[in-house]
Design a protein around this motif. Structure first.
Motif, short mmCIF file in Angstrom:
data_model
loop_
_atom_site.label_atom_id
_atom_site.label_comp_id
_atom_site.label_asym_id
_atom_site.label_seq_id
_atom_site.Cartn_x
_atom_site.Cartn_y
_atom_site.Cartn_z
N SER A 496 -40.83 -11.15 -13.46
CA SER A 496 -41.53 -12.41 -13.23
C SER A 496 -40.81 -13.55 -13.93
CB SER A 496 -42.97 -12.33 -13.75
OG SER A 496 -43.65 -11.28 -13.11
N ALA A 497 -40.41 -13.32 -15.19
CA ALA A 497 -39.70 -14.37 -15.91
C ALA A 497 -38.37 -14.67 -15.23
CB ALA A 497 -39.47 -13.95 -17.36
N ALA A 498 -37.75 -13.63 -14.66
CA ALA A 498 -36.45 -13.81 -14.02
C ALA A 498 -36.55 -14.55 -12.69
CB ALA A 498 -35.77 -12.46 -13.81
N ILE A 499 -37.76 -14.69 -12.14
CA ILE A 499 -37.90 -15.53 -10.95
C ILE A 499 -38.64 -16.82 -11.31
CG2 ILE A 499 -37.74 -13.68 -9.23
CD1 ILE A 499 -40.86 -13.94 -9.01
N GLY A 500 -38.51 -17.22 -12.56
CA GLY A 500 -38.96 -18.55 -12.93
C GLY A 500 -40.43 -18.68 -13.27
N VAL A 501 -41.13 -17.55 -13.47
CA VAL A 501 -42.55 -17.64 -13.80
C VAL A 501 -42.71 -17.68 -15.31
CG1 VAL A 501 -44.77 -16.48 -13.66
CG2 VAL A 501 -43.19 -16.38 -11.72
N ASP A 502 -43.44 -18.68 -15.79
CA ASP A 502 -43.77 -18.75 -17.21
C ASP A 502 -44.94 -17.78 -17.41
OD1 ASP A 502 -44.56 -19.33 -19.76
OD2 ASP A 502 -44.29 -21.49 -19.54
N PRO B 72 -36.08 -17.41 -20.35
CA PRO B 72 -35.61 -16.90 -19.05
C PRO B 72 -36.13 -17.67 -17.85
CG PRO B 72 -36.19 -15.08 -20.48
CD PRO B 72 -36.56 -16.34 -21.22
N HIS B 73 -37.43 -18.03 -17.87
CA HIS B 73 -37.95 -18.68 -16.66
C HIS B 73 -37.36 -20.07 -16.48
CE1 HIS B 73 -40.92 -20.15 -19.68
NE2 HIS B 73 -40.92 -21.23 -18.92
N TRP B 76 -33.72 -19.69 -14.93
CA TRP B 76 -33.77 -19.47 -13.49
C TRP B 76 -33.76 -20.79 -12.73
CZ3 TRP B 76 -37.58 -20.16 -9.59
CH2 TRP B 76 -37.39 -19.38 -8.43
N ARG B 77 -34.43 -21.79 -13.31
CA ARG B 77 -34.50 -23.10 -12.65
C ARG B 77 -33.13 -23.78 -12.58
NH1 ARG B 77 -39.17 -23.14 -10.03
NH2 ARG B 77 -40.64 -21.96 -11.25
#
Ligand SMILES: Nc1ncnc2c1ncn2[C@@H]1O[C@H](COP(=O)(O)OP(=O)(O)O)[C@@H](O)[C@H]1O
Ligand SMILES: [Mg+2]
Lengths: 612, 251
Positions: A496-502, B72-73, B76-77
């Motif tokens: 989840s973090a790796a697809i930009g989710v905080d 990390p999040h 990704w941006r």
């Protein structure tokens, strides 16, 4: 100056018992990785047994001492029974199940204790030879307090020797630090687990037995002390003896001085200590971060399927039944039905966190209760009508969840469960402590619906419509991008973090949303009962919610609703038949967890499984 | 401008200097392999770049922006897609949903409470699924995919934000030797069709020499060699560090 010394001694005396109970909890957790909710019950049994033993042969110093020690030994024996008959069956179960099963034991012990010793508080005589006070800087300090402090140091030293110089102690330490290693050494883990549990139980029994000259044996001892013990282990660090000691002293001293300086905000002090510790060192002062559980990669929870024929029939059927039922039922049944609608929403909001987000909360009552108090206080203090008071309920629930949730979502697994519980209990004690504002023990009365809704049938339709709409909203949320993202954080926080989710923020938002929904239920609950008492915030309310979710089946969106219907019906019937309702509920919970684990496959599937 | 610039990056664990002052850059569309013996510091370096670890010292830039120490999040941006040594996917979702969740996040819609996700980003998801060859598996739960397909799914998920850089920690680990080439061919397709640059760690020397434009060799936290696959193959220092495992691998 002298006052400070005396107050510090009082604090240390309280720390002694707290240390004994927390260290036992910690040792058991270190070895078995089970947080034993019934640890407080063992403490309570220690106190009651000591009461009976001192009555029999406690009229001399040594007789009294023997009575205390015998109580500890007997509780150790009861611990052996509990470990071999129950704990052993749930070592591999998900954390939530372990907490629930041991909470089932709490309920059973409660009713059994009431049966044996009665419901009244029992006052024991003081300890012969230590019943006086000595003069320190002109202040009288009870001799027994000094004895308690000395005992705590003796136990600390004894544990230190045990863990350094005996094979058993070394194994306990090894198991706490690295369980694979112990397994690899080919040691029979069974006796190690049983031994650690007996030790922990005996320490709890000792802690309880030692309390009786200071405090009456009562049926509320168990939950009061376990929550304090949770706070101590969260602050001190799970599995650490030193951590239990330092945190017990820290918190007891804080309370001893806090009571003098700011009597109104001792709770806030505890809250602040927990908050600061968790922000600076989430694993506790002496804890080690390895205890956080790992992601389960073998997650057989099936993908969501929305709106197939069967589920459509179910939801429409439920709606039609809810609308049509009042046409055929009587006046008492409509009250029960109203309660079912409200509790279904409460359970659904809990289910949203548990299943939708994998967030284990053991304190969901906080947000339900805040909703109830939000409405109740608005009526009581602001003389608001029903409609605006009900609007405040979700705001109160959400505000509480926003505050508590900020800390809770930073932890995971068992730590999160303990912290949510601790916050809920703080809210519960606050309702007592701030009696001037909340009515304390006496609650808030006269929270009646407005005239237009005073007819039970009208109120039912109102509650049903709103609760059904919010449940529908929660269900819709599960399928929305927000819900899927929450599910994603549950399946894999790393991805989840790796697809930009905080991840932390997303969980926090979900927590707040669920808090608001629980608040709505709480608001209606207040008007349905016409009153608000601190019990709405109590742990038993949280557990009721969990039982509803488990009864109905966690893996289904319909589960919490079926569970609310089932539990309310069972409770209504059983309370009519017996006054041992708690005993029955306790046994029901234990059976649910131990005998029917496959019926609960959905939950076991996604809750992290632990290694043996 | 380079998609990634690492300057004098350092990270120590207690007394162990896992990464000791490493500097390198990755150009757009470039395929860079990071190799080195076990414990050389490859994973630590990766984790510093993708935000899982905060470096003690040094600087990381992505397309000219300083991203040192970001979570990390946030990384990704900046247009970074990641795959993990052990795949991380959403087991309780179908192949399509795995990608749809990532697309929603890329679109800034992860907090949306509106229309259900299954009806959104469907066409875009199908394009990616087709690209990694999982079309027949679109509606299968990720939990039921064989490992090789999970790796493909992860690659598709990593591509959802149209990244300019793919970070792949051991992209072929756990795969059968004959499937590794297929996986790396797929990565080459991403590079060719979508212009993404790739930084990957790898143990299989066939993969390294067949699919990297440039190789960086790490040993005890330091870069000991850097160059084209041919240069690295002939480098005496690298041979010494690898003690002949090279020859076995390349035979
Ligand atoms: N979390 C950690 N704590 C302590 N030491 C670590 C940690 N992670 C890596 N190390 C040490 O840092 C060095 C580099 O490890 P790593 O980056 O995993 O190497 P590689 O991926 O090249 O095999 C090793 O000596 C390893 O033991
Ligand atoms: Mg590595």
């Amino acid at each position: 100056m002298s006052f400070i010394v005396v107050q510090a001694i009082t604090g240390l005396a309280s720390a002694a018992s707290l240390f004994l109970i927390a260290v036992g909890l910690s040792i058991v957790f270190g070895v078995t990785r089970v947080v034993n909710f019934a640890h407080g019950s063992l403490y309570m049994l220690g106190a009651y047994l000591a009461f009976s033993f001192t009555a029999a042969f406690g009229d001399t110093f040594f007789g009294y001492l023997a009575a205390i020690l015998l109580a500890a030994v007997v509780v150790g024996g009861l611990g052996a029974v509990m470990e071999t008959s129950l704990l052993r069956r749930i070592y591999r179960a998900p954390e939530l199940f372990q907490l629930l099963a041991t909470f089932g034991v709490v309920l059973v012990v409660q009713d059994l204790t009431r049966m044996i010793w009665g419901a009244d508080d029992l006052f024991a005589p003081r300890m012969p030879g230590l019943d006086g006070a000595i003069n320190i800087f002109g202040h009288a300090v009870p001799e027994y307090d000094l004895f308690l402090i000395a005992t705590a140091f003796v136990v600390l030293g004894g544990l230190w020797l045990l863990f350094r110089h005996t094979r058993f102690g070394v194994l306990v330490r090894a198991a706490t630090e690295d369980r694979e290693m112990v397994a690899a050494l080919g040691i029979d883990q069974r006796w190690l687990f049983t031994g650690a549990f007996i030790l922990g139980a005996a320490l709890a029994g000792l802690g309880g037995a030692l309390q009786i000259p200071r405090q009456a044996a009562s049926l509320s001892m168990d939950l009061n002390i376990i929550v304090d013990a949770f706070v101590v282990v969260v602050v001190g660090g799970m599995g650490s003896i030193m951590g239990a000691f330092v945190a017990a002293v820290l918190i007891s001293e804080l309370l001893a001085f806090g009571v003098v300086i700011f009597p109104q905000i001792t709770l806030v002090l505890i809250f602040a200590v927990m908050a600061v510790t968790l922000v600076l060192k989430p694993s506790g002062l002496f804890g080690r971060p390895e205890f956080t559980t790992q992601e389960d990669r073998r997650n057989p929870d099936p993908p969501l399927r929305a709106g197939d024929g069967l589920s459509r029939i179910f939801w429409w059927g439920l709606l039609v039944a809810g609308v049509a039922a009042p046409l055929v039922i009587g006046d008492f049944a409509i009250i029960v039905l109203t309660e079912i609608a409200i509790l279904a929403l409460f359970a659904a909001s809990l289910h949203f966190l548990l299943w939708g987000g994998g967030l284990i909360t053991f304190g969901h009552a906080a947000y339900f209760g805040l909703g109830a108090y939000g409405s109740g206080l608005a009526v009581f203090h602001l003389s608001l009508g029903m409609a605006p008071a009900l609007l405040l309920a979700p705001l109160a629930g959400a505000a509480g969840a926003l505050l508590f949730g900020w800390f809770c979502v930073r932890l995971s697994g068992i730590y999160m469960a303990m912290l949510t519980l601790a916050f809920a209990q703080i809210a519960w004690s606050a309702a007592f402590q701030w009696g001037g504002f909340t009515g304390g023990d006496n609650g808030i009365l006269g929270v009646w619906p407005s005239d237009w809704a005073s007819d039970p049938f009208v109120f039912y339709y109102l509650a049903f419509a709103v609760c059904a709409a919010v449940i529908w909203g929660l269900r819709h949320t599960v399928f929305s991008p927000f819900g899927y993202t929450l599910r994603a954080t549950r399946d894999s926080a790393l991805r989840s973090a790796a697809i930009g989710v905080d991840v932390t923020r997303h969980r926090w938002l979900a927590f707040t949303l669920a808090g608001a929904a629980a608040g709505v239920a709480g608001g209606f609950f207040a008007f349905a009962k016409g009153s608000v008492f601190p019990e709405v915030l109590f742990v038993s309310t949280s557990v009721d919610g969990l039982v509803m979710v488990l009864l109905g089946g966690v893996q289904s969106l319909a589960g919490p609703i079926l569970g609310a219907i089932a539990l309310t019906e069972i409770e209504t019937e059983l309370t009519r038949l017996t006054d041992l309702w708690q005993l029955c509920l306790g046994i029901l919970i234990i059976l649910l967890v131990v005998v029917l684990p496959h019926g609960l496959a959905g939950l076991s599937a996604f809750m992290r499984r632990r290694q043996p | 401008m380079n998609v990634l610039t690492v300057e004098k990056l350092s990270k120590a664990f207690g007394g162990v200097q896992a990464v000791g002052g490493v500097s390198f850059a990755v150009a757009p569309g470039e395929r860079v392999a990071l190799i080195g013996p076990n414990g050389a510091g490859k994973t630590t370096l990766f984790n510093c770049i993708n935000g899982q670890l905060r470096p003690d010292d040094g600087r990381i830039e992505m397309s000219g922006r300083d991203v040192t120490g970001q979570a990390p999040h946030r990384i990704w941006r900046h247009g970074v897609g990641r795959t993990f040594q052990i795949t991380a996917t959403f087991a309780s979702m179908t192949v399509a949903e795995n990608i749809q969740v990532a697309l929603a996040s890329a679109d800034g819609a992860a907090k949306g409470l509106g229309r259900r996700l299954s009806a959104r980003y469907r066409a875009e998801a199908e394009v990616l699924i087709e690209l990694v060859g999982l079309a027949a598996r679109t509606e299968d739960p990720a939990a039921e995919l064989p490992y090789g397909d999970l790796k493909r799914l992860e690659l598709a998920v990593a591509m959802t934000n149209e990244p300019s850089l793919l970070l792949m920690d051991e992209p072929t680990a756990g795969m059968a030797a004959d499937a590794r080439g297929g996986m790396m061919d797929l990565v080459d397709v991403m590079v060719a069709e979508r212009g993404v640059a790739v930084l990957f760690t790898e143990h299989d020397m066939d993969v390294v020499f067949g699919h990297a434009d440039r190789v960086i060799v790490l040993d005890r936290g330091q870069i000991i060699a850097e160059g084209s696959p041919d240069e690295i193959r002939g480098d005496a220092t690298v041979r010494a560090v690898y003690l002949g495992t090279f020859d076995e691998a390349t035979v």
